[in-house]
Design an enzyme around this catalytic site. Structure first.
Site, PDB file in Angstrom:
ATOM      1  N   GLY A  67       9.271  -7.274  11.221  1.00 50.19           N
ATOM      2  CA  GLY A  67      10.311  -8.295  11.306  1.00 50.19           C
ATOM      3  C   GLY A  67      11.186  -8.294  10.065  1.00 50.19           C
ATOM      4  O   GLY A  67      11.270  -7.298   9.350  1.00 50.19           O
ATOM      5  N   ALA A  68      11.866  -9.443   9.811  1.00 55.89           N
ATOM      6  CA  ALA A  68      12.856  -9.542   8.724  1.00 55.89           C
ATOM      7  C   ALA A  68      13.833  -8.368   8.859  1.00 55.89           C
ATOM      8  O   ALA A  68      14.079  -7.608   7.916  1.00 55.89           O
ATOM      9  CB  ALA A  68      12.193  -9.563   7.350  1.00 55.89           C
ATOM     10  N   HIS A  95      16.846  -5.748   9.321  1.00 55.76           N
ATOM     11  CA  HIS A  95      18.142  -5.506   8.668  1.00 55.76           C
ATOM     12  C   HIS A  95      18.777  -4.283   9.336  1.00 55.76           C
ATOM     13  O   HIS A  95      18.226  -3.753  10.323  1.00 55.76           O
ATOM     14  CB  HIS A  95      17.954  -5.305   7.159  1.00 55.76           C
ATOM     15  CG  HIS A  95      16.886  -4.316   6.805  1.00 55.76           C
ATOM     16  ND1 HIS A  95      16.996  -2.970   7.084  1.00 55.76           N
ATOM     17  CD2 HIS A  95      15.674  -4.484   6.211  1.00 55.76           C
ATOM     18  CE1 HIS A  95      15.915  -2.347   6.654  1.00 55.76           C
ATOM     19  NE2 HIS A  95      15.088  -3.238   6.126  1.00 55.76           N
ATOM     20  N   HIS A 153      16.611  -1.317  10.380  1.00 55.88           N
ATOM     21  CA  HIS A 153      15.856  -1.426  11.633  1.00 55.88           C
ATOM     22  C   HIS A 153      16.779  -1.207  12.838  1.00 55.88           C
ATOM     23  O   HIS A 153      16.401  -0.564  13.808  1.00 55.88           O
ATOM     24  CB  HIS A 153      15.218  -2.812  11.747  1.00 55.88           C
ATOM     25  CG  HIS A 153      14.202  -3.109  10.682  1.00 55.88           C
ATOM     26  ND1 HIS A 153      14.428  -4.000   9.656  1.00 55.88           N
ATOM     27  CD2 HIS A 153      12.954  -2.626  10.477  1.00 55.88           C
ATOM     28  CE1 HIS A 153      13.356  -4.068   8.885  1.00 55.88           C
ATOM     29  NE2 HIS A 153      12.452  -3.241   9.340  1.00 55.88           N
ATOM     30  N   ASP A 209      10.322   4.732   3.913  1.00 57.59           N
ATOM     31  CA  ASP A 209       8.886   4.755   3.577  1.00 57.59           C
ATOM     32  C   ASP A 209       8.387   6.169   3.854  1.00 57.59           C
ATOM     33  O   ASP A 209       7.703   6.426   4.851  1.00 57.59           O
ATOM     34  CB  ASP A 209       8.144   3.719   4.419  1.00 57.59           C
ATOM     35  CG  ASP A 209       8.584   2.309   4.075  1.00 57.59           C
ATOM     36  OD1 ASP A 209       8.395   1.887   2.928  1.00 57.59           O
ATOM     37  OD2 ASP A 209       9.163   1.641   4.949  1.00 57.59           O
ATOM     38  N   GLN A 241       4.627   6.862   4.104  1.00 61.63           N
ATOM     39  CA  GLN A 241       4.135   6.269   5.353  1.00 61.63           C
ATOM     40  C   GLN A 241       4.443   7.182   6.540  1.00 61.63           C
ATOM     41  O   GLN A 241       3.594   7.420   7.398  1.00 61.63           O
ATOM     42  CB  GLN A 241       4.782   4.902   5.559  1.00 61.63           C
ATOM     43  CG  GLN A 241       4.589   4.321   6.948  1.00 61.63           C
ATOM     44  CD  GLN A 241       5.096   2.901   7.078  1.00 61.63           C
ATOM     45  OE1 GLN A 241       4.442   1.976   6.639  1.00 61.63           O
ATOM     46  NE2 GLN A 241       6.260   2.720   7.692  1.00 61.63           N
ATOM     47  N   ARG A 300      12.396  -6.525   1.580  1.00 61.28           N
ATOM     48  CA  ARG A 300      12.010  -7.143   0.304  1.00 61.28           C
ATOM     49  C   ARG A 300      13.189  -7.293  -0.654  1.00 61.28           C
ATOM     50  O   ARG A 300      13.038  -7.928  -1.699  1.00 61.28           O
ATOM     51  CB  ARG A 300      10.902  -6.327  -0.366  1.00 61.28           C
ATOM     52  CG  ARG A 300       9.553  -6.440   0.353  1.00 61.28           C
ATOM     53  CD  ARG A 300       8.445  -5.785  -0.446  1.00 61.28           C
ATOM     54  NE  ARG A 300       7.127  -6.118   0.071  1.00 61.28           N
ATOM     55  CZ  ARG A 300       6.397  -5.336   0.869  1.00 61.28           C
ATOM     56  NH1 ARG A 300       6.862  -4.161   1.254  1.00 61.28           N
ATOM     57  NH2 ARG A 300       5.195  -5.715   1.275  1.00 61.28           N
TER      58      ARG A 300
HETATM   59  O1  PAF Z   1       7.070  -0.003   7.876  1.00 60.21           O
HETATM   60  C1  PAF Z   1       6.626  -1.094   8.308  1.00 60.21           C
HETATM   61  O2  PAF Z   1       7.362  -2.051   8.548  1.00 60.21           O
HETATM   62  C2  PAF Z   1       5.125  -1.250   8.540  1.00 60.21           C
HETATM   63  O3  PAF Z   1       4.394  -0.569   7.585  1.00 60.21           O
HETATM   64  C3  PAF Z   1       4.688  -0.834   9.960  1.00 60.21           C
HETATM   65  C4  PAF Z   1       4.938   0.633  10.223  1.00 60.21           C
HETATM   66  C5  PAF Z   1       5.440  -1.672  10.995  1.00 60.21           C
HETATM   67  C6  PAF Z   1       3.182  -1.093  10.150  1.00 60.21           C
HETATM   68  O4  PAF Z   1       2.862  -2.433   9.962  1.00 60.21           O
END
Ligand code: PAF
Length: 279
Positions: free
Chosen positions: A32-33, A35, A38, A152, A155, A189
């Site tokens: 969420g949050a 921007h 996304h 990220d 990630q 953030r």
């Molecule tokens: O990147 C994120 O917002 C989070 O790490 C994710 C991939 C939604 C997992 O909670």
């Protein structure tokens, strides 16, 4: 308006309903949050699938007790409005009990890019939490394709590795980082930054660009990184790392393979991460 789903059964019914019509379904996992970064993931999803589900779940297991789980921005109504404007079909917004029922005891255990010595140093349990929730979102949704931002970058590498290693039948697509006009990478953030910190924050991206340019012009990697680390510190950041790694596994760069520059640094109380290609 997107339909809001809160149970696994409702999510599966939505996805299988689309699939019987011959459609491909994309999943965009978020906390969420939302921007513009996304929103761009949703736009990329449109190129890969005809229906998009955006999940919104602030995942407690990827935050250390000292981190910002309780103050992480939660803007559900505004998120739904933004997703409506870009024509998202469904939002999956489960509660904690749905994702972690009482007695839940299984997590994904990681090596490889998750132990590259970058985010994992400061956030030792973070990727176990991320991988576990993402694996659950994949198996719950059974989406054909899932989108993650390159912002990220570690990630993304962890999720690619996990999907390959666990034979999860989902295509992983990375989407480019979306930046503010002054180069700051968009992040939920960024709202934590004061006005003065916000004015200072783009220095991180500028220094990375200058460093990558120096490497492209022939400087040795360490020769280029060393003054840049100092420049980041002098710009008022507490630097965690500024590194050049192999873009695929985040290990030491190999000759002829793509390289990525990655940075993490804290400005007052806000930790910023960013990355750019070196080539
Ligand atoms: O990147 C994120 O917002 C989070 O790490 C994710 C991939 C939604 C997992 O909670």
């Amino acid at each position: 308006m997107p339909i809001v789903l809160s149970t696994i059964a409702a999510l599966r019914a939505f996805v299988s309903g689309r699939r019987v019509r011959g459609e491909r379904v994309a999943l965009v996992p978020t906390m969420g949050a939302l921007h513009a970064g996304h929103v761009s993931l949703v736009e990329v999803a449109r190129r890969h699938a005809s229906a998009t589900v955006v999940s919104i779940f602030v995942n407690p297991t990827q935050f250390a007790p000292t981190e910002d789980f309780s103050k992480y921005p939660r803007t559900f109504e505004g998120d739904i409005r933004k997703l409506s404007e870009v024509g998202v079909e469904a939002v999956y917004a489960p509660d904690v009990e749905t994702m972690y029922p009482a007695g839940s005891a299984t997590t994904v255990s990681l090596k490889g890019p998750a132990t590259a010595g970058l985010e994992d140093v400061t956030r030792p349990f973070h990727f176990d939490g991320v991988a576990t929730i993402v694996a659950k979102l994949f198996t719950q949704s059974q989406a054909d394709v899932a989108l993650f931002g390159e912002k990220d970058f570690q990630q993304l590498a962890v999720i690619r590795r996990m999907a390959a290693d666990l034979d999860l039948p989902v295509e992983i697509v990375g989407a480019p980082t979306v930046r503010e006009a002054d180069g700051l990478a968009m992040s939920s953030r960024n709202v934590y930054l004061s006005q003065a910190e916000r004015a200072r924050a783009p220095a991180l991206h500028r220094i990375m660009q200058e460093t990558a340019a120096a490497i492209r012009a022939g400087a040795g990697v360490e020769d280029a990184l060393s003054p840049s680390r100092q420049a980041i510190t002098e710009a008022g950041f507490a630097l965690d790392y500024l590194e050049v790694r192999g873009a695929n596994d985040l290990g030491p760069p190999q000759p002829g393979s793509p390289r990525r520059m990655l940075v993490a640094a804290t400005l007052a109380a806000t930790r910023l991460i960013d990355n750019i290609p070196v080539e």
